[in-house]
Design a protein around this motif. Structure first.
Motif, PDB file in Angstrom:
ATOM      1  N   PRO A   1      38.358   6.731  91.678  1.00 35.39           N
ATOM      2  CA  PRO A   1      39.590   5.935  91.811  1.00 35.39           C
ATOM      3  C   PRO A   1      40.415   5.961  90.528  1.00 35.39           C
ATOM      4  CG  PRO A   1      37.673   4.717  92.602  1.00 35.39           C
ATOM      5  CD  PRO A   1      37.151   5.927  91.889  1.00 35.39           C
ATOM      6  N   GLY A   2      41.718   5.796  90.686  1.00 35.92           N
ATOM      7  CA  GLY A   2      42.616   5.658  89.534  1.00 35.92           C
ATOM      8  C   GLY A   2      43.164   4.250  89.538  1.00 35.92           C
TER       9      GLY A   2
ATOM     10  N   LEU B   1      36.226  17.461  91.876  1.00 30.40           N
ATOM     11  CA  LEU B   1      36.619  16.072  91.638  1.00 30.40           C
ATOM     12  C   LEU B   1      38.049  15.843  92.121  1.00 30.40           C
ATOM     13  CD1 LEU B   1      35.935  13.989  88.448  1.00 30.40           C
ATOM     14  CD2 LEU B   1      38.219  13.987  89.456  1.00 30.40           C
ATOM     15  N   CYS B   2      38.240  14.753  92.870  1.00 34.03           N
ATOM     16  CA  CYS B   2      39.576  14.325  93.289  1.00 34.03           C
ATOM     17  C   CYS B   2      39.846  12.916  92.772  1.00 34.03           C
ATOM     18  CB  CYS B   2      39.695  14.331  94.804  1.00 34.03           C
ATOM     19  SG  CYS B   2      39.739  15.967  95.555  1.00 34.03           S
ATOM     20  N   SER B   3      41.066  12.702  92.283  1.00 35.65           N
ATOM     21  CA  SER B   3      41.473  11.389  91.795  1.00 35.65           C
ATOM     22  C   SER B   3      42.985  11.261  91.968  1.00 35.65           C
ATOM     23  CB  SER B   3      41.089  11.231  90.321  1.00 35.65           C
ATOM     24  OG  SER B   3      41.300   9.908  89.867  1.00 35.65           O
ATOM     25  N   PRO B   4      43.493  10.075  92.311  1.00 33.65           N
ATOM     26  CA  PRO B   4      44.931   9.937  92.570  1.00 33.65           C
ATOM     27  C   PRO B   4      45.769  10.004  91.301  1.00 33.65           C
ATOM     28  CG  PRO B   4      43.836   7.807  92.736  1.00 33.65           C
ATOM     29  CD  PRO B   4      42.756   8.829  92.576  1.00 33.65           C
TER      30      PRO B   4
ATOM     31  N   LEU C   1      38.103   4.623  86.959  1.00 32.76           N
ATOM     32  CA  LEU C   1      36.656   4.537  86.718  1.00 32.76           C
ATOM     33  C   LEU C   1      36.087   5.841  86.166  1.00 32.76           C
ATOM     34  CD1 LEU C   1      35.562   2.459  89.844  1.00 32.76           C
ATOM     35  CD2 LEU C   1      36.229   1.659  87.575  1.00 32.76           C
ATOM     36  N   PHE C   2      36.474   6.173  84.939  1.00 24.06           N
ATOM     37  CA  PHE C   2      35.946   7.394  84.336  1.00 24.06           C
ATOM     38  C   PHE C   2      34.440   7.312  84.112  1.00 24.06           C
ATOM     39  CE2 PHE C   2      37.307   4.728  80.787  1.00 24.06           C
ATOM     40  CZ  PHE C   2      36.229   4.796  79.900  1.00 24.06           C
ATOM     41  N   SER C   3      33.896   6.082  84.035  1.00 27.13           N
ATOM     42  CA  SER C   3      32.442   5.953  83.886  1.00 27.13           C
ATOM     43  C   SER C   3      31.711   6.516  85.097  1.00 27.13           C
ATOM     44  CB  SER C   3      32.058   4.485  83.678  1.00 27.13           C
ATOM     45  OG  SER C   3      32.468   3.685  84.781  1.00 27.13           O
ATOM     46  N   SER C   4      32.340   6.478  86.276  1.00 28.71           N
ATOM     47  CA  SER C   4      31.698   7.031  87.466  1.00 28.71           C
ATOM     48  C   SER C   4      31.562   8.543  87.384  1.00 28.71           C
ATOM     49  CB  SER C   4      32.482   6.645  88.722  1.00 28.71           C
ATOM     50  OG  SER C   4      32.313   5.269  89.006  1.00 28.71           O
ATOM     51  N   ILE C   5      32.422   9.189  86.602  1.00 31.53           N
ATOM     52  CA  ILE C   5      32.279  10.641  86.411  1.00 31.53           C
ATOM     53  C   ILE C   5      30.971  10.928  85.682  1.00 31.53           C
ATOM     54  CG2 ILE C   5      33.309  12.728  85.427  1.00 31.53           C
ATOM     55  CD1 ILE C   5      36.024  11.268  85.589  1.00 31.53           C
ATOM     56  N   LEU C   6      30.685  10.141  84.655  1.00 31.37           N
ATOM     57  CA  LEU C   6      29.421  10.308  83.938  1.00 31.37           C
ATOM     58  C   LEU C   6      28.236  10.165  84.878  1.00 31.37           C
ATOM     59  CD1 LEU C   6      30.334   8.079  80.867  1.00 31.37           C
ATOM     60  CD2 LEU C   6      30.035  10.552  80.778  1.00 31.37           C
ATOM     61  N   MET C   7      28.322   9.172  85.769  1.00 32.90           N
ATOM     62  CA  MET C   7      27.206   8.855  86.658  1.00 32.90           C
ATOM     63  C   MET C   7      27.016   9.882  87.768  1.00 32.90           C
ATOM     64  SD  MET C   7      25.985   6.089  85.393  1.00 32.90           S
ATOM     65  CE  MET C   7      26.484   4.816  84.216  1.00 32.90           C
TER      66      MET C   7
END
Length: 428
Positions: free
Chosen positions: A126-127, A153-156, A132-138
């Motif tokens: 999500p943007g 990866l897709c993000s708005p 939530l850039f922390s979710s990329i790490l996870m």
């Protein structure tokens, strides 16, 4: 918060209900967007990006120059924090790797199990107000460790057609192979069907709003797996007089600020702790930038006073929280016996925020009571377990007669014949 003292066991089901969510009105919207993306590909993505995100894009992919610009925009302190979190998450998830399991089940019958990565995975990030850039790490780090060949990866995008620089920096750091400026339902549809720009993926991961939640559920109808059923974030804290009321209140508010439909619960054996936490919430909530969101979530949340530790544990297991914080003098009682929780945080100095960002555990966890039957995301979430067997001449002679008898009893003659022919070939 709603205050409940010494609830009777036969009231627990009603007491522990999550806020009701109905998605029927969303499903038709999701279905229409899915069909449009399936039929029109990138053109549909651009149309919905303009409609929902308010920006017209000629290209939806992210290029190298945008990565460089993102890195330049972030200060070194944040970059160092992201690297610290990355190292801890990698350490924890690398430790989850296991060796091949191999056994001879009978003389001449060798069976083994190996794990293989899912080749293509999709990540939704999500943007908006909380990128939530922390979710990329996870998600990207265990995917990389597992050996996934494609990590999409897709993000708005924002109104200027850009992605948040922390999202871009983290994605590049974690080895995401392709990044696209697409959000919402259309992003999930693109990763489900594939478009000229976005590859079709085999499993989709990541958080999102109710539209993304329904879209992920829709994806499963088209032979695409998802990480788990998702719902609003939730936290349950069990605390007694050994806890710090200010800490407990801050943890409850940390989840309440996620969204108006989040739910937080305090279970305590101490009336004085209940009252102290209630006061702290009132004092802290007005200091939050997202206080209006937190206040709505708190209205759906509960302070529950119970008689003793056993009753507390039984109630918590009945709820099955996504996040579970234990601040009790006898913490081991809860840690050793809890059955239903996504992730457990132990002691006064273990905030839920630690797991969200940098302790190393994964923050993608089952919500809405699914902790009773689902695990949180882990290394195995990005892998498949495949079994192998090799039967020698000795082996088929050992197990063949049993196979023949069982196949015949089930009325499956061809199954029996597949063994009989082999046994006949081995007769002198």
């Amino acid at each position: 918060m709603n205050r409940i003292e010494f609830p009777l066991r036969d009231t627990w089901d009603a007491l522990l209900k999550r806020p009701a969510h109905t998605y029927e009105h969303i499903e038709s919207i999701v279905r229409d967007v899915f069909e449009d993306v399936r039929n029109s590909g990138d053109e549909a993505l651009k149309k919905y990006t303009e409609k929902f995100d308010g920006v017209s894009l000629s290209k939806i992919g992210v290029n190298e120059a945008e990565f460089d610009a993102a890195a330049a925009q972030l200060d070194d302190a944040l970059k160092n924090a992201i690297v610290l979190a990355k190292n801890n998450i990698e350490t924890f998830h690398r430790a989850q790797r296991t060796e091949r399991v191999s056994v001879e089940t009978a003389p001449g019958v060798q069976c083994w199990q190996e794990k293989r990565p899912i080749a293509k995975v999709g990540l939704y990030i999500p943007g908006g107000t909380a990128p939530l850039f922390s979710s990329i790490l996870m998600l990207a780090l265990p995917a990389k460790i597992a050996g996934c060949r494609e990590i999409v990866l897709c993000s708005p995008p924002d109104k200027s057609g850009n992605l948040n620089p922390a999202i871009l920096y983290t994605a590049y750091l974690c080895g995401v192979t392709q990044i696209f400026k697409v959000g919402g339902i259309q992003a999930i549809a693109a990763m489900t069907f594939g478009t000229p720009s976005i590859p079709k993926t085999y499993k989709i991961f990541g958080p999102g709003n109710q539209y993304v939640t329904v879209a992920k559920q829709m994806a499963t109808r088209y032979n695409v797996a998802i990480d788990m059923p998702a719902g609003p974030s939730e936290l349950l804290v069990v605390a007694d007089d050994s806890a710090n009321a200010a800490f407990v209140a801050s943890d409850l508010l940390s989840q309440a600020e996620h969204g108006v439909d989040s739910q937080v619960i305090l279970v305590t054996t101490s009336k004085s702790m209940l009252e102290a936490v209630e006061e702290e919430i009132e004092a802290q909530i007005n200091q939050l930038p997202r206080k209006e969101i937190a206040k709505k979530a708190i209205a759906n949340s509960k302070l529950i006073l119970v008689n003793d530790n056993r009753q507390a544990l039984d109630l918590i297991d009945a709820y099955g929280p996504e996040h579970f914080i234990v601040c009790m003098k006898d913490a081991d009682f809860f840690v050793d016996q809890i059955q239903n929780a996504g992730s457990v945080f132990i002691g006064n100095y273990t905030p839920e925020s630690a797991g969200d960002y940098a302790s190393g555990t994964n923050h993608t966890l089952p919500t809405n009571g699914y902790a009773k039957q689902y695990s949180g995301v882990n290394l195995d979430s990005f892998m498949k377990q495949m079994t192998f067997q090799k039967v020698s001449e000795e082996g088929i002679q050992n197990i063949g007669p049993a196979i023949e008898l069982m196949a015949e009893a089930e009325g499956l003659q061809a199954h029996k014949n597949a063994v009989t022919l082999r046994l006949e070939s081995l007769k002198p």
